[in-house]
Structures are given as structure tokens and as C-alpha cells.
Design a protein around this motif. Sequence first.
Motif, short mmCIF file in Angstrom:
data_model
loop_
_atom_site.label_atom_id
_atom_site.label_comp_id
_atom_site.label_asym_id
_atom_site.label_seq_id
_atom_site.Cartn_x
_atom_site.Cartn_y
_atom_site.Cartn_z
N ARG A 10 46.41 21.25 -6.16
CA ARG A 10 47.99 21.95 -5.77
C ARG A 10 48.46 22.54 -6.98
NH1 ARG A 10 48.82 20.07 -1.07
NH2 ARG A 10 51.03 19.90 -0.75
N GLY A 32 51.93 24.14 -2.22
CA GLY A 32 50.87 23.76 -3.39
C GLY A 32 49.47 24.35 -3.15
N GLU A 33 49.24 25.13 -2.26
CA GLU A 33 47.74 25.42 -1.81
C GLU A 33 47.80 27.07 -1.97
OE1 GLU A 33 45.61 23.55 1.11
OE2 GLU A 33 47.35 22.82 1.81
#
Length: 193
Positions: A10, A32-33
Motif C-alpha cells: 500500500r 493505497g493501491e
Amino acid sequence: MNALPQEATRVTPEEYLELERTSEVKYEYFDGEVFAMVGASLNHNRINRNMIQKIGIQLEGSPCEALSSDMRVKIEALEKYTYPDIAMVCGDVNLEKKKGLDTLLNPIVIIEILSKSTEAYDRGTKFQHYQLIPSLQEYILVSQHDCRIEKYVREAEGKWIYSLYGEMGQSMTIASIGCELLLSDIYYRVEFE
């Protein structure tokens, strides 16, 4: 374009923007990706070109402009960064300027050209996320596999009204920017499978 998930840990929005600044590949970002954007088909490119050209001609002299798939858009409520196929804005262009990058904050119209791998996402989660952009008035989905365009228009109460266009002789109005497009122009040189 199609997004493929990366096998990375992440990352923060700041780390994502640093990746965007230094990479030759475009990435989308959410929660977070990061997702690498992969190449598009010939039909996809032709539809995109046709729409940008026809809209651009109609917008000459107006306060509105059409921006290509290189214009990143941020959904501020989610800290999500995405690359719609076409984004349109009128009047003042509000940008987030971080890491030397421009990110559009106030699109009025977003157009996505559907591919088999992203169609469900573009219709579902992505549309739900786009609805969180206060300035967005119209969301348009364009099939590259058959003559089919779906348009959603935000009403004053926040309701979205659906319209379907499926014949080459039809025209579609994008009221929020004052444009009208013939489906035959949108699908010029597009060969359906």
C-alpha cells in the motif's frame, strides 16, 4: 484504457504522485493501491479521437474544453486518482498541483469508452465514485463493440437520469457543454466484431 493491479504494498497519495511524476506509465490510485494503465484497442482509440475532434470543434470560442485521457482526475472525497478517457470542464479549471503534476478537480462531463475488462467497473464502482465529484453533471459510457452509448445526467435533486442511444442515425446532446454528436461521427471508421 484498462487498469491492471500492481503487486505492490500500500502506498500513500504522496507516494503515488511521486510514482506518477517519475514513471513513463500512467497509474490510477485508490485506497493505497496503484493500477497500471495498459494500452487500448484500435476501436477505443478511434472513438476517443472522433469524440475529441467533434467536441473540440463545437467548443471553439466557448468557456468549455475537452481533455484527453492524459488528464488525471481526483475524486477528493475518496483520495482517488483516475484517468477517464475524456473529461470536460467549463470556466475556471480547478487543479490540484502536487509534485509538479496537474490533477483536474472539477470535471463537468466524464466519458469512459468501455472495454471487456473494465466495463463492469466503469458501470458500477467507478460510476459510484464519480458521483462524489460535486461538479460532475454527465457521465457517458461508450461501447467499442457495438453501437451503444449510455448517458447519465445529474438532476438538481442528485438523481441520475439514464438515456440510451443505439442507432447510427441518432444524435446525442451533451447539454452541460452545449454539444451535439451524431453516433455515426462517434463511430466513424470503427469496425464492430
